[in-house]
Design a protein around this motif. Structure first.
Motif, PDB file in Angstrom:
ATOM      1  N   ALA A 479       6.176  35.550  14.004  1.00  0.00           N
ATOM      2  CA  ALA A 479       6.606  34.206  13.584  1.00  0.00           C
ATOM      3  C   ALA A 479       6.207  33.152  14.610  1.00  0.00           C
ATOM      4  CB  ALA A 479       8.125  34.183  13.368  1.00  0.00           C
ATOM      5  N   LEU A 480       6.381  33.469  15.894  1.00  0.00           N
ATOM      6  CA  LEU A 480       6.027  32.510  16.928  1.00  0.00           C
ATOM      7  C   LEU A 480       4.525  32.288  16.990  1.00  0.00           C
ATOM      8  CD1 LEU A 480       8.469  33.547  19.808  1.00  0.00           C
ATOM      9  CD2 LEU A 480       8.605  31.534  18.341  1.00  0.00           C
ATOM     10  N   THR A 481       3.754  33.356  16.780  1.00  0.00           N
ATOM     11  CA  THR A 481       2.296  33.213  16.789  1.00  0.00           C
ATOM     12  C   THR A 481       1.848  32.295  15.660  1.00  0.00           C
ATOM     13  OG1 THR A 481       2.055  35.429  17.736  1.00  0.00           O
ATOM     14  CG2 THR A 481       0.111  34.460  16.709  1.00  0.00           C
ATOM     15  N   ARG A 482       2.445  32.458  14.479  1.00  0.00           N
ATOM     16  CA  ARG A 482       2.097  31.575  13.349  1.00  0.00           C
ATOM     17  C   ARG A 482       2.434  30.128  13.679  1.00  0.00           C
ATOM     18  NH1 ARG A 482       4.323  35.917  10.349  1.00  0.00           N
ATOM     19  NH2 ARG A 482       6.333  34.824  10.222  1.00  0.00           N
ATOM     20  N   ALA A 483       3.587  29.918  14.324  1.00  0.00           N
ATOM     21  CA  ALA A 483       3.994  28.563  14.664  1.00  0.00           C
ATOM     22  C   ALA A 483       3.054  27.937  15.699  1.00  0.00           C
ATOM     23  CB  ALA A 483       5.432  28.561  15.198  1.00  0.00           C
ATOM     24  N   VAL A 484       2.664  28.717  16.715  1.00  0.00           N
ATOM     25  CA  VAL A 484       1.761  28.210  17.747  1.00  0.00           C
ATOM     26  C   VAL A 484       0.404  27.865  17.135  1.00  0.00           C
ATOM     27  CG1 VAL A 484       0.466  28.838  19.817  1.00  0.00           C
ATOM     28  CG2 VAL A 484       2.906  29.367  19.660  1.00  0.00           C
ATOM     29  N   LEU A 485      -0.110  28.733  16.269  1.00  0.00           N
ATOM     30  CA  LEU A 485      -1.395  28.460  15.620  1.00  0.00           C
ATOM     31  C   LEU A 485      -1.314  27.221  14.722  1.00  0.00           C
ATOM     32  CD1 LEU A 485      -2.743  32.020  14.732  1.00  0.00           C
ATOM     33  CD2 LEU A 485      -3.900  30.283  16.108  1.00  0.00           C
ATOM     34  N   ALA A 486      -0.189  27.052  14.058  1.00  0.00           N
ATOM     35  CA  ALA A 486      -0.015  25.865  13.209  1.00  0.00           C
ATOM     36  C   ALA A 486      -0.071  24.595  14.054  1.00  0.00           C
ATOM     37  CB  ALA A 486       1.307  25.943  12.453  1.00  0.00           C
ATOM     38  N   ASP A 487       0.541  24.630  15.247  1.00  0.00           N
ATOM     39  CA  ASP A 487       0.498  23.469  16.138  1.00  0.00           C
ATOM     40  C   ASP A 487      -0.936  23.187  16.594  1.00  0.00           C
ATOM     41  OD1 ASP A 487       3.195  23.147  15.917  1.00  0.00           O
ATOM     42  OD2 ASP A 487       3.683  24.208  17.781  1.00  0.00           O
ATOM     43  N   ILE A 488      -1.676  24.244  16.933  1.00  0.00           N
ATOM     44  CA  ILE A 488      -3.052  24.066  17.395  1.00  0.00           C
ATOM     45  C   ILE A 488      -3.919  23.511  16.270  1.00  0.00           C
ATOM     46  CG2 ILE A 488      -5.099  25.277  18.256  1.00  0.00           C
ATOM     47  CD1 ILE A 488      -3.245  27.195  19.707  1.00  0.00           C
ATOM     48  N   ARG A 489      -3.703  23.998  15.025  1.00  0.00           N
ATOM     49  CA  ARG A 489      -4.463  23.470  13.888  1.00  0.00           C
ATOM     50  C   ARG A 489      -4.195  21.973  13.718  1.00  0.00           C
ATOM     51  NH1 ARG A 489      -2.113  27.992  11.027  1.00  0.00           N
ATOM     52  NH2 ARG A 489      -3.537  29.789  11.071  1.00  0.00           N
ATOM     53  N   ALA A 490      -2.919  21.599  13.826  1.00  0.00           N
ATOM     54  CA  ALA A 490      -2.560  20.187  13.659  1.00  0.00           C
ATOM     55  C   ALA A 490      -3.205  19.326  14.744  1.00  0.00           C
ATOM     56  CB  ALA A 490      -1.038  20.037  13.687  1.00  0.00           C
ATOM     57  N   GLU A 491      -3.217  19.831  15.975  1.00  0.00           N
ATOM     58  CA  GLU A 491      -3.813  19.084  17.073  1.00  0.00           C
ATOM     59  C   GLU A 491      -5.323  18.911  16.890  1.00  0.00           C
ATOM     60  OE1 GLU A 491      -2.740  21.332  20.465  1.00  0.00           O
ATOM     61  OE2 GLU A 491      -0.592  20.849  20.332  1.00  0.00           O
ATOM     62  N   ARG A 492      -5.977  19.922  16.334  1.00  0.00           N
ATOM     63  CA  ARG A 492      -7.435  19.892  16.182  1.00  0.00           C
ATOM     64  C   ARG A 492      -7.882  19.396  14.816  1.00  0.00           C
ATOM     65  NH1 ARG A 492     -10.100  25.146  19.231  1.00  0.00           N
ATOM     66  NH2 ARG A 492      -8.915  24.981  21.175  1.00  0.00           N
ATOM     67  N   GLY A 493      -6.929  19.176  13.899  1.00  0.00           N
ATOM     68  CA  GLY A 493      -7.297  18.725  12.562  1.00  0.00           C
ATOM     69  C   GLY A 493      -7.998  19.799  11.750  1.00  0.00           C
ATOM     70  N   LEU A 494      -7.591  21.060  11.920  1.00  0.00           N
ATOM     71  CA  LEU A 494      -8.219  22.188  11.225  1.00  0.00           C
ATOM     72  C   LEU A 494      -7.256  22.764  10.210  1.00  0.00           C
ATOM     73  CD1 LEU A 494      -9.820  23.995  14.320  1.00  0.00           C
ATOM     74  CD2 LEU A 494     -10.932  22.390  12.767  1.00  0.00           C
ATOM     75  N   PRO A 500      -8.029  30.845  11.388  1.00  0.00           N
ATOM     76  CA  PRO A 500      -7.142  31.809  10.728  1.00  0.00           C
ATOM     77  C   PRO A 500      -6.186  32.463  11.720  1.00  0.00           C
ATOM     78  CG  PRO A 500      -9.312  32.757  11.066  1.00  0.00           C
ATOM     79  CD  PRO A 500      -9.410  31.310  11.489  1.00  0.00           C
ATOM     80  N   GLY A 501      -5.224  33.195  11.171  1.00  0.00           N
ATOM     81  CA  GLY A 501      -4.285  33.918  12.007  1.00  0.00           C
ATOM     82  C   GLY A 501      -4.954  35.054  12.755  1.00  0.00           C
ATOM     83  N   PRO A 502      -4.236  35.687  13.678  1.00  0.00           N
ATOM     84  CA  PRO A 502      -4.833  36.755  14.491  1.00  0.00           C
ATOM     85  C   PRO A 502      -5.139  38.005  13.655  1.00  0.00           C
ATOM     86  CG  PRO A 502      -2.480  36.623  14.887  1.00  0.00           C
ATOM     87  CD  PRO A 502      -2.815  35.464  14.020  1.00  0.00           C
ATOM     88  N   ASP A 503      -6.240  38.658  14.003  1.00  0.00           N
ATOM     89  CA  ASP A 503      -6.546  39.935  13.354  1.00  0.00           C
ATOM     90  C   ASP A 503      -5.783  41.042  14.090  1.00  0.00           C
ATOM     91  OD1 ASP A 503      -7.931  40.578  15.723  1.00  0.00           O
ATOM     92  OD2 ASP A 503      -9.820  39.805  14.929  1.00  0.00           O
ATOM     93  N   PRO A 504      -5.787  42.284  13.592  1.00  0.00           N
ATOM     94  CA  PRO A 504      -5.024  43.373  14.228  1.00  0.00           C
ATOM     95  C   PRO A 504      -5.352  43.567  15.708  1.00  0.00           C
ATOM     96  CG  PRO A 504      -5.726  44.035  12.053  1.00  0.00           C
ATOM     97  CD  PRO A 504      -6.384  42.722  12.318  1.00  0.00           C
ATOM     98  N   GLU A 505      -6.620  43.421  16.076  1.00  0.00           N
ATOM     99  CA  GLU A 505      -6.983  43.602  17.485  1.00  0.00           C
ATOM    100  C   GLU A 505      -6.369  42.503  18.351  1.00  0.00           C
ATOM    101  OE1 GLU A 505     -10.984  43.994  20.291  1.00  0.00           O
ATOM    102  OE2 GLU A 505     -11.174  43.848  18.119  1.00  0.00           O
ATOM    103  N   GLU A 506      -6.384  41.270  17.849  1.00  0.00           N
ATOM    104  CA  GLU A 506      -5.796  40.170  18.606  1.00  0.00           C
ATOM    105  C   GLU A 506      -4.276  40.305  18.677  1.00  0.00           C
ATOM    106  OE1 GLU A 506      -9.095  36.681  17.556  1.00  0.00           O
ATOM    107  OE2 GLU A 506      -7.386  37.046  16.227  1.00  0.00           O
ATOM    108  N   GLU A 507      -3.663  40.799  17.614  1.00  0.00           N
ATOM    109  CA  GLU A 507      -2.211  41.023  17.633  1.00  0.00           C
ATOM    110  C   GLU A 507      -1.842  42.049  18.694  1.00  0.00           C
ATOM    111  OE1 GLU A 507      -1.308  42.202  13.694  1.00  0.00           O
ATOM    112  OE2 GLU A 507      -1.198  40.155  12.890  1.00  0.00           O
ATOM    113  N   ALA A 508      -2.670  43.093  18.829  1.00  0.00           N
ATOM    114  CA  ALA A 508      -2.406  44.117  19.842  1.00  0.00           C
ATOM    115  C   ALA A 508      -2.529  43.538  21.247  1.00  0.00           C
ATOM    116  CB  ALA A 508      -3.379  45.285  19.659  1.00  0.00           C
ATOM    117  N   VAL A 509      -3.511  42.658  21.455  1.00  0.00           N
ATOM    118  CA  VAL A 509      -3.678  42.021  22.762  1.00  0.00           C
ATOM    119  C   VAL A 509      -2.457  41.163  23.095  1.00  0.00           C
ATOM    120  CG1 VAL A 509      -5.029  40.320  24.046  1.00  0.00           C
ATOM    121  CG2 VAL A 509      -6.184  42.058  22.676  1.00  0.00           C
ATOM    122  N   LEU A 510      -1.990  40.412  22.121  1.00  0.00           N
ATOM    123  CA  LEU A 510      -0.822  39.574  22.357  1.00  0.00           C
ATOM    124  C   LEU A 510       0.405  40.414  22.682  1.00  0.00           C
ATOM    125  CD1 LEU A 510      -1.227  36.938  19.490  1.00  0.00           C
ATOM    126  CD2 LEU A 510      -1.534  36.547  21.932  1.00  0.00           C
ATOM    127  N   ALA A 511       0.635  41.481  21.923  1.00  0.00           N
ATOM    128  CA  ALA A 511       1.803  42.342  22.154  1.00  0.00           C
ATOM    129  C   ALA A 511       1.748  42.999  23.521  1.00  0.00           C
ATOM    130  CB  ALA A 511       1.897  43.390  21.047  1.00  0.00           C
TER     131      ALA A 511
END
Length: 540
Positions: A479-494, A500-511
């Protein structure tokens, strides 16, 4: 008598009221200087203004001098008209024209702009505001006797009046005067130029109505704006009438200025006077936000903050069965980076409240509760400003990082002001120092955030309900990752396609690397992943 307060009698003579059709223009053949005579009577009655007492009473001697000259000129006219009415009227016209030219000169010297957007001191604004009123009324009178500068002054006002928030009210006068075939001719005494204003209003109304007959073309901008305004006012009235409401500010009639109650610019710039600042909500019952579907709000908040289910339930539970949203003062405690501020903001949004986040860190005065209008930086208290922006009596004020507010009392303390406003009985009739009258802030909700109890006033801890937020766990990571990405999209106008959201490999890196449970750390990790994506994309 002071120069600042313009009473209702003086405002009733304003040029704008004639151009909008709110006041009946003098008919042909009537005394051409009637508007100026009415203004003089409304201002000073039958007495002769005194220059000797003007400064002591706080009046601008220039304004008093003009009124004194007008009084003497009208008295002389009344004495001479029995011998030769035409000669007396011509003499009076010269004297009024001289006064009009003087007033225009003073307005130009003070930097007066025709859009009425004053940005200087209250004293100078009060003077120029009255000079503007006086110039308009004198121009209205001189229009009748053919004084060209008066005609140009009135025509110069119309474009900016049309472009203002109430511009649609002046459309009939503008259209009607533009179609007047006699307008280009030099006016002479007795021609009835001022009396023709009523005909111009009627003519303009007929032309506008005729333009709509069988015309499929798009409506003009002013008409669309007028309809939208009427629809918004009707919708707001329906909401208030069909649900709970509260009278926050009864009146601003005791304050100087020309703004009328309920006729300011909600949500926009209102100038520098307390009367203009309070006008949009004065005398109006404002809606109290109804309690929304609590089950739906809970589901949304729990999905976004899975570590805070107990806090969500503790806050939403007491709202069940209430007519409108009103939260008791609540303090969210938790270590840095736990997302306390975001939780408070999202809570307010889900409950339908307009949210104002007030950063308390480093605040070393009591300006939160408002500052006196005797200062050039005077302003209403923060809760009242939030109410005015939202046009709702129930709003949420988030006191962010309250424990880091200053403790010196040289200019008052923030905490003392917070204690006063969170006391329900005090808030019900709070004496705002800027508006200098009581306002009802009892429906305002307060949520404060702090990292710990250290440094917090014991009285504040006893007033606020304390809820503790622990560090974020891996349960909150998606949930927090989705919120952080939403903020970054808003800042960049994307949008999602470009970021897009993180793929499984990126999720593993974050965890694997998110160990401290801090939202700030997670933001840094997500930004690192986004930067890595950008770097890889440039190599392809």
């Amino acid at each position: 008598m002071t120069n600042s307060p313009l009473d209702e009698g003086a405002r009733a003579c304003a040029l704008e009221r004639y151009l909008a059709g709110d006041a009946t223009a003098p008919k042909r053949g009537t005394f051409p200087f009637a508007p100026a005579a009415l203004l003089l009577t409304a201002r000073y009655g039958r007495s002769i203004p005194s220059l000797r007492t003007a400064a002591g009473a706080g009046e601008d001697v220039r304004v008093v001098g003009i009124y004194r000259a007008m009084r003497l000129a009208f008295d002389a006219y009344a004495h001479e008209m029995h011998r030769d009415k035409r000669e007396a009227e011509e003499t009076l016209a010269v004297q009024v024209a001289a006064a009009f030219d003087l007033v225009l000169g003073w307005l130009r010297e003070s930097g007066f702009s025709i859009d009425f957007d004053f940005t200087y001191s209250d004293e100078q604004q009060d003077t120029d505001e009255h000079l503007r009123l006086l110039a308009g009324v004198l121009a209205l009178s001189l229009w009748e006797v053919g004084h060209p500068p008066a005609r140009e002054h009135i025509r110069g006002l119309l474009p900016d009046l049309l472009g203002g928030p109430d511009g649609w009210r002046y459309v009939r006068a503008s259209v009607g005067l533009a179609e007047d075939v006699h307008a280009a001719m030099d006016w002479r005494p007795g021609r009835g130029a001022l009396g023709s204003l009523s005909n111009a209003l009627l003519r303009g109304g007929r032309l506008i109505e005729d333009a709509y007959v069988g015309a499929p073309q798009p409506a003009p901008t002013w008409a669309t704006a007028a309809r939208e305004k009427a629809a918004a006012e009707k919708a707001a009235k329906t909401v208030v009438e069909s649900g709970p409401s509260l009278l926050v500010l009864a009146s601003t009639d005791h304050l100087p200025g020309l703004a009328k109650a309920g006729e300011g610019k909600p949500g926009g710039s209102v100038g520098a006077t307390p009367r203009a600042a309070g006008a949009p909500i004065a005398g109006r019952r404002l809606r109290l936000v109804r309690v929304p579907d609590l089950a739906a709000a809970r589901a949304t908040l729990v999905a976004e903050f899975p570590d805070d289910v107990a806090i969500v339930d503790a806050i939403l539970g007491p709202l069940a069965g209430r007519a409108y949203v009103a939260l008791p003062p609540t303090l969210l405690l938790g270590p840095p980076g736990t997302g306390k501020s975001r939780f408070a903001r999202r809570l307010g949004e889900e409950l339908g409240l307009a949210v104002t986040v007030y950063g308390c860190a480093g605040v070393s005065d009591s300006s939160f509760i408002g500052t006196s209008r005797q200062w050039s930086t005077g302003r209403a208290c923060v809760p009242l400003q939030a109410i005015r922006r939202a046009e709702a009596a129930s709003v949420l004020v988030v006191l962010d990082e309250l424990s880091r507010a200053g403790t010196r009392a040289d200019n008052g303390k923030l905490v003392d002001g917070v204690l006063a406003l969170t006391e329900r009985e005090t808030a019900r009739a709070y004496q705002d120092p800027y508006l200098e009258c009581p306002v009802d802030l009892s429906a305002v909700s307060y949520l404060a955030t702090a990292n710990s109890r250290a440094g917090l006033d014991p009285a504040l801890l006893s007033r606020f309900r304390v809820l503790e937020m622990g560090p974020r766990t891996l349960a909150s990571l998606p949930a927090l990752t989705r919120a952080v990405l939403a903020d970054i999209r808003a800042e960049r106008g994307l949008n999602d396609a470009w970021l897009p959201g993180p793929d499984p490999e990126e999720e593993a890196v974050l965890a694997a690397h998110w160990r401290d449970g801090s939202v700030r750390t997670l933001r840094q990790l997500v930004e690192g992943i986004v930067a890595a994506r950008d770097a890889l994309a440039t190599r392809m």
